[in-house]
Scaffold this motif. Sequence first.
Motif, mmCIF file in Angstrom:
data_model
loop_
_atom_site.group_PDB
_atom_site.id
_atom_site.type_symbol
_atom_site.label_atom_id
_atom_site.label_comp_id
_atom_site.label_asym_id
_atom_site.label_seq_id
_atom_site.Cartn_x
_atom_site.Cartn_y
_atom_site.Cartn_z
ATOM 1 N N TYR A 1 0.849 -1.193 0.000
ATOM 2 C CA TYR A 1 0.000 0.000 0.000
ATOM 3 C C TYR A 1 0.888 1.248 0.000
ATOM 4 O O TYR A 1 2.031 1.209 0.440
ATOM 5 N N PRO A 2 0.368 2.368 -0.565
ATOM 6 C CA PRO A 2 -0.901 2.455 -1.306
ATOM 7 C C PRO A 2 -0.734 1.850 -2.699
ATOM 8 O O PRO A 2 0.386 1.690 -3.187
ATOM 9 N N LYS B 1 2.400 6.772 -5.760
ATOM 10 C CA LYS B 1 3.169 7.839 -6.409
ATOM 11 C C LYS B 1 4.558 8.004 -5.799
ATOM 12 O O LYS B 1 5.489 8.385 -6.487
ATOM 13 N N GLY B 2 4.677 7.740 -4.496
ATOM 14 C CA GLY B 2 5.942 7.993 -3.809
ATOM 15 C C GLY B 2 6.441 6.787 -3.041
ATOM 16 O O GLY B 2 7.225 5.984 -3.530
ATOM 17 N N THR C 1 9.935 -0.171 3.210
ATOM 18 C CA THR C 1 9.447 0.981 2.462
ATOM 19 C C THR C 1 10.373 1.256 1.292
ATOM 20 O O THR C 1 11.597 1.275 1.442
ATOM 21 N N LEU C 2 9.774 1.465 0.129
ATOM 22 C CA LEU C 2 10.536 1.700 -1.094
ATOM 23 C C LEU C 2 10.029 2.964 -1.767
ATOM 24 O O LEU C 2 8.818 3.144 -1.942
ATOM 25 N N ASP C 3 10.957 3.836 -2.140
ATOM 26 C CA ASP C 3 10.600 5.058 -2.851
ATOM 27 C C ASP C 3 10.528 4.744 -4.349
ATOM 28 O O ASP C 3 11.531 4.421 -4.984
ATOM 29 N N VAL C 4 9.312 4.837 -4.933
ATOM 30 C CA VAL C 4 9.125 4.540 -6.357
ATOM 31 C C VAL C 4 8.883 5.813 -7.163
ATOM 32 O O VAL C 4 8.459 5.738 -8.316
ATOM 33 N N VAL D 1 0.498 -0.313 -9.492
ATOM 34 C CA VAL D 1 0.448 0.718 -10.512
ATOM 35 C C VAL D 1 1.149 1.959 -9.963
ATOM 36 O O VAL D 1 0.799 2.464 -8.895
ATOM 37 N N VAL D 2 2.167 2.421 -10.684
ATOM 38 C CA VAL D 2 2.863 3.635 -10.307
ATOM 39 C C VAL D 2 2.274 4.796 -11.116
ATOM 40 O O VAL D 2 2.228 4.744 -12.339
#
Length: 406
Positions: A336-337, A341-342, A377-380, A404-405
Amino acid sequence: MKKILFSTILIINGLFAFAQAPHIYEHTYPAVTEENPQIRALMDKVSIDSLTATIEHLSSYHTRRYDSQMIYEVQDWLFDTYQSIGLDSVYKHDFKLENLGITETADNIIGIQWGTKYPNEFVVCGAHYDSYNGDGSDPDTIYAPGADDNATGCAGILETAKILSHCSFDRSILYCAWSAEECGLVGSAAFAKDCADQRMDIVGYFNMDMNGYLEEGTDIHVNLIYVDQDSTFAQFFYDICHTYYPEMPIRQAWMIGGDSDFSSFNRNGYPALHPFEDVHAPSPYIHSRLDVLGQSVNNMEQSKRFAELNLGAVATLAGLNTSSGEENENTDLALYPNPVKGQLKLFSMEGLNSVKIYNNLGQQIFSEALNGTETFTLDVSGFHKGLYVVSVTTAHGIISKTIVVE
C-alpha cells in the motif's frame, strides 16, 4: 508468412543451422505422458465460433499491409481487444523500420499475464497480424485480406489469451501480435532483440502462422518446424500432441518457401517452435486477394486443433496453478498504497526475506535481500508510470502482486 526468392531460400536454408545464436538460458521441459484434466478442460473451451469471428474481423480490413494507413486501425483493434480480456498489462512495443522506404509502421501488441512464483521466467506465444498482396504498388488500395496468412494465427493466440487469462500460472506468459512480418520479420526481430539485450529469461516461444488450409482428401496433421538446437523443446511439444491427440500425425518439417517469426527468437538465443499446416500443400491463395475465409481457410477444425495445442503447451510450460488460489490470498502480505506515487510500503507478519520488482517487459529493476523484517518501504517516485510486479519472498514462499505507479 514471409516469402522470398527461391534462390535466396536455398542459400539461407543451407546456412540456417549455422546462424542460430546459442541459448541465453538452458531449461529442462516437463515430460507429458498423461493428460492433465484441468488443462484438457481449458483446451476444450477453444471455440470455432470465436476463432471464426476473429478471422472474419481481421480479414474484413481491406488490407493489413505494414505500409498502409489501415494497419494502424488493426493495431488499435488488437490493443483494445487484448485490454478487454483482463490481462495484467497490455502495451504497444514500438520499433523502427530501416531501408524499407518508410520509417514507421504499426506497433507490436504485447499482453502480459504475470506468474505467481517465477514472474521473471516467460512463456511466449505470438502471431503476425500484417498481410500482404504483391499484385500492385499502392499499399492502401490493393486488397490483402490475409485470412490464412495470418488471421488464423492471430485468432489462435487471442483465443489462448481469452481462456488462460482466467487462470493462475507459476511463470509469466506473453501473448504477442507482431507487426511487419511480411517485410522481413521486422517486428518480432526488434522485440526478440530487446528481450535478449535485457537478458529476459524466455523458456520457450510458440509461433502461430497459417493453420487454416487442408488439402482435400488429407487428415488433420501438424508439421513442426524447428532447428536441431531446439530438439529438447520440440520433444515437449511432441509429448503434448501425442498425449492429447494420439491419433494425429505430427512430424518435423521445414518451410519450402519462406520464414516466420519463430526465427527471430532463434536468432536471439531463445528456443522456438512453429507448428504449421502442411509445408508441401499450404494454402495456394496466400499473398493474394483470394486469401479469404472459406477458400484459403477451408478447415476450421484444423485451426481449432492448432489453437488447442498452443493453449495446452503454453499452460503446461507456464505451470498451471490448479489450487483454488486461496493460498496467496490468505497470506498477510500487504502492499500500500496501490496505485502509488511515492512511498510503497510492504508488510508481512511472516517476515520479508527479499523483494524484487519487474517492469512490464519483465525486466528486473530492483532487488534487495531483507532479514525477515515485517515492514519495508521503497521510494518509487523515480519509476516511470505504469504496471510493475512486486515479487516478495517470505517464510510462506514467493508471492507476486502487481502495483500501478502513477
